[in-house]
Motif scaffolding. Structure first.
Motif, PDB file in Angstrom:
ATOM      1  N   ARG A   1      27.394  30.673  65.299  1.00 34.43           N
ATOM      2  CA  ARG A   1      26.888  30.646  64.452  1.00 34.43           C
ATOM      3  C   ARG A   1      26.821  31.352  63.656  1.00 34.43           C
ATOM      4  NH1 ARG A   1      22.716  27.273  65.513  1.00 34.43           N
ATOM      5  NH2 ARG A   1      22.250  28.020  63.819  1.00 34.43           N
ATOM      6  N   PRO A   2      26.831  31.103  62.222  1.00 30.93           N
ATOM      7  CA  PRO A   2      26.855  32.664  61.249  1.00 30.93           C
ATOM      8  C   PRO A   2      26.117  33.427  60.956  1.00 30.93           C
ATOM      9  CG  PRO A   2      26.246  30.333  60.434  1.00 30.93           C
ATOM     10  CD  PRO A   2      26.823  30.717  61.709  1.00 30.93           C
ATOM     11  N   ASP A   3      25.814  34.353  60.412  1.00 29.98           N
ATOM     12  CA  ASP A   3      24.431  35.503  60.000  1.00 29.98           C
ATOM     13  C   ASP A   3      23.791  34.490  59.134  1.00 29.98           C
ATOM     14  OD1 ASP A   3      25.706  37.069  61.870  1.00 29.98           O
ATOM     15  OD2 ASP A   3      26.814  38.110  60.011  1.00 29.98           O
ATOM     16  N   ALA A   4      22.725  34.900  59.477  1.00 25.10           N
ATOM     17  CA  ALA A   4      21.594  34.705  58.346  1.00 25.10           C
ATOM     18  C   ALA A   4      21.545  34.315  56.752  1.00 25.10           C
ATOM     19  CB  ALA A   4      19.852  35.449  58.347  1.00 25.10           C
ATOM     20  N   ASP A   5      23.007  35.895  56.603  1.00 24.72           N
ATOM     21  CA  ASP A   5      22.634  36.277  54.623  1.00 24.72           C
ATOM     22  C   ASP A   5      24.275  35.524  54.754  1.00 24.72           C
ATOM     23  OD1 ASP A   5      24.327  38.150  56.368  1.00 24.72           O
ATOM     24  OD2 ASP A   5      23.560  39.693  55.504  1.00 24.72           O
ATOM     25  N   ALA A   6      24.842  34.262  55.257  1.00 24.46           N
ATOM     26  CA  ALA A   6      26.780  34.239  55.251  1.00 24.46           C
ATOM     27  C   ALA A   6      26.575  33.281  53.891  1.00 24.46           C
ATOM     28  CB  ALA A   6      26.951  33.405  56.386  1.00 24.46           C
ATOM     29  N   LEU A   7      27.507  33.015  53.415  1.00 27.60           N
ATOM     30  CA  LEU A   7      27.690  32.770  52.420  1.00 27.60           C
ATOM     31  C   LEU A   7      27.445  31.012  52.774  1.00 27.60           C
ATOM     32  CD1 LEU A   7      30.146  34.572  50.334  1.00 27.60           C
ATOM     33  CD2 LEU A   7      27.749  34.260  49.947  1.00 27.60           C
ATOM     34  N   VAL A   8      27.320  29.733  51.827  1.00 27.41           N
ATOM     35  CA  VAL A   8      27.014  28.568  52.058  1.00 27.41           C
ATOM     36  C   VAL A   8      28.165  27.934  52.219  1.00 27.41           C
ATOM     37  CG1 VAL A   8      25.798  25.840  51.310  1.00 27.41           C
ATOM     38  CG2 VAL A   8      24.595  29.022  51.605  1.00 27.41           C
ATOM     39  N   PHE A   9      29.378  28.497  51.231  1.00 25.43           N
ATOM     40  CA  PHE A   9      30.704  28.050  50.585  1.00 25.43           C
ATOM     41  C   PHE A   9      31.511  30.003  50.893  1.00 25.43           C
ATOM     42  CE2 PHE A   9      27.361  25.796  48.288  1.00 25.43           C
ATOM     43  CZ  PHE A   9      28.191  24.568  48.720  1.00 25.43           C
ATOM     44  N   PRO A  10      31.921  29.620  51.869  1.00 23.77           N
ATOM     45  CA  PRO A  10      32.647  31.407  52.035  1.00 23.77           C
ATOM     46  C   PRO A  10      34.170  30.683  51.742  1.00 23.77           C
ATOM     47  CG  PRO A  10      32.136  30.259  54.370  1.00 23.77           C
ATOM     48  CD  PRO A  10      31.689  30.004  53.171  1.00 23.77           C
ATOM     49  N   GLY A  11      34.941  31.271  50.613  1.00 28.05           N
ATOM     50  CA  GLY A  11      36.771  31.820  50.392  1.00 28.05           C
ATOM     51  C   GLY A  11      36.985  31.896  51.578  1.00 28.05           C
ATOM     52  N   ASP A  12      37.038  32.134  52.576  1.00 25.47           N
ATOM     53  CA  ASP A  12      38.055  32.177  53.418  1.00 25.47           C
ATOM     54  C   ASP A  12      37.887  31.846  54.708  1.00 25.47           C
ATOM     55  OD1 ASP A  12      37.036  35.116  53.715  1.00 25.47           O
ATOM     56  OD2 ASP A  12      37.857  35.687  52.404  1.00 25.47           O
ATOM     57  N   LEU A  13      38.298  32.460  56.079  1.00 19.97           N
ATOM     58  CA  LEU A  13      37.869  32.340  57.920  1.00 19.97           C
ATOM     59  C   LEU A  13      36.600  33.533  58.149  1.00 19.97           C
ATOM     60  CD1 LEU A  13      40.411  30.931  59.072  1.00 19.97           C
ATOM     61  CD2 LEU A  13      38.617  29.281  58.685  1.00 19.97           C
ATOM     62  N   ASN A  14      37.352  34.759  56.782  1.00 18.81           N
ATOM     63  CA  ASN A  14      36.351  35.631  57.171  1.00 18.81           C
ATOM     64  C   ASN A  14      34.793  36.033  56.346  1.00 18.81           C
ATOM     65  OD1 ASN A  14      38.350  37.377  58.552  1.00 18.81           O
ATOM     66  ND2 ASN A  14      39.117  37.380  56.974  1.00 18.81           N
ATOM     67  N   GLY A  15      35.321  34.838  55.685  1.00 21.69           N
ATOM     68  CA  GLY A  15      33.314  34.727  54.832  1.00 21.69           C
ATOM     69  C   GLY A  15      32.837  35.267  53.919  1.00 21.69           C
ATOM     70  N   GLY A  16      34.286  35.677  53.406  1.00 27.53           N
ATOM     71  CA  GLY A  16      34.206  36.017  51.965  1.00 27.53           C
ATOM     72  C   GLY A  16      33.861  35.535  51.062  1.00 27.53           C
ATOM     73  N   PRO A  17      33.630  35.494  49.467  1.00 21.48           N
ATOM     74  CA  PRO A  17      33.399  34.982  48.456  1.00 21.48           C
ATOM     75  C   PRO A  17      34.670  34.124  48.180  1.00 21.48           C
ATOM     76  CG  PRO A  17      33.386  37.180  47.422  1.00 21.48           C
ATOM     77  CD  PRO A  17      33.535  37.348  49.153  1.00 21.48           C
TER      78      PRO A  17
END
Length: 325
Positions: free
Chosen positions: A238-254
């Motif tokens: 599961r992603p962190d609570a503050d994870a981006l809704v639409f990440p730009g990569d698999l690492n969760g970056g914008p």
């Protein structure tokens, strides 16, 4: 006579000592100061630097700051237009110079601003009405968008009025699907050659709470379910609570706004609305609110405008149509 004028200027406190600073040097210095002082961000700094390098420096940059006159500014406008530049670019270059000259007047380097109200005005820009999705088209467009790669992003712009940068900076912690609200707290800033940044909106009014209609809540629920299924399949949990809704990569970056615009453009072309840009979805939302006779203060707050006068200016044509009705 000249001596008397100089003496009078000294007496009034308007005398300006001779200086050898060029226009380009002065503008370059002011841009640096604005950026260092936090008056402008990285993206704006980049735009100003480009305008200085390509439009100001080559034409009038070598002139002495104190020798610059309204005729020079007028000739500069003519040169830029003759080179094929749009009125919008000319106006933007003029605005940077006007701001820099305003600082020079305030700091006693100039007695007047030759780009100010009593000098050479910026050229007028023909008002171009954005192509928007009207009420009758709305249901058909939404149905065609359903299931596409940009559906949830498009719903946030079309029914909540979010900008592309705000969509990409949205985190799950800012969304309450039960209460049907989201908090706009940040935006993605994209500067050429630099890592993407997530930063607060330019004004305090940009930070806002937005209510979501059922169609947006449904789109986000489906998107979250698909996102969780993908993460589980990849063994990411599961992603962190503050994870981006639409990440730009698999690492969760914008993600990049340019990439979102390209994805949207392909979908828009496929469903038959190629002239509608992603930002025009936000304009479409504003148009919906105006047609529904929502008051201007509420519309302005929902869009994150610093002042209702901005909303009136941007959407004056829609308000005129509403008045006709």
């Amino acid at each position: 006579a000249t001596l008397n004028e100089l003496l009078a200027a000294v007496g009034k406190g308007t005398f300006v000592p001779a200086d050898k600073v060029s226009v380009a040097e002065h503008v370059r210095t002011r841009i640096g100061i604005w950026h260092t002082g936090g008056e402008i961000g990285d993206a704006t700094r980049e735009r100003y630097d480009v305008l200085l390098k390509k439009q100001i420096a080559p034409h009038i940059g070598g002139l002495l700051l104190q020798r610059l006159g309204t005729a020079d500014v007028q000739a500069w406008h003519t040169k830029m237009r003759a080179a094929g530049l749009s009125p919008v670019t000319v106006r933007h270059a003029h605005a940077v110079l006007r701001k820099a000259l305003g600082d020079a007047v305030r700091h006693g380097q100039l007695s007047r601003n030759v780009c100010g109200p009593d000098g050479q005005r910026a050229p007028k820009v023909p008002k171009k009405k954005p192509v928007i999705i009207k009420g009758k088209q709305l249901a058909d467009v939404v149905e065609k968008l359903r299931g596409t790669a940009v559906y949830p992003e498009a719903m946030l712009a079309l029914f909540c009025g979010l900008r592309a940068g705000e969509v990409l900076a949205l985190s799950w912690s800012a969304i309450d699907l039960e209460k049907r609200t989201l908090q706009v707290r940040a935006s993605v800033e994209e500067v050429a050659g630099q890592p993407l940044k997530i930063k607060k909106p330019k004004t305090d009014d940009g930070v806002r709470q937005v209510t979501m209609p059922a169609i947006v809540v449904e789109a986000l629920r489906d998107h979250r379910r698909q996102q969780l299924e993908l993460r589980m399949a990849l063994g990411q949990g599961r992603p962190d609570a503050d994870a981006l809704v639409f990440p730009g990569d698999l690492n969760g970056g914008p993600g990049r706004r340019t990439a979102l615009s390209i994805r949207w453009g392909k979908v828009a072309e496929a469903i038959g609305i190629p002239e509608v840009t992603f930002h025009n979805l936000r304009h479409s939302h504003a148009s919906q609110l105006i047609a529904a006779k929502v008051d201007i203060v509420t519309i302005s707050a929902r869009l994150g405008h610093a002042d209702p006068s901005i909303t009136l200016k941007v959407y004056s044509h829609d308000f005129e149509e509403s008045d006709d009705a």
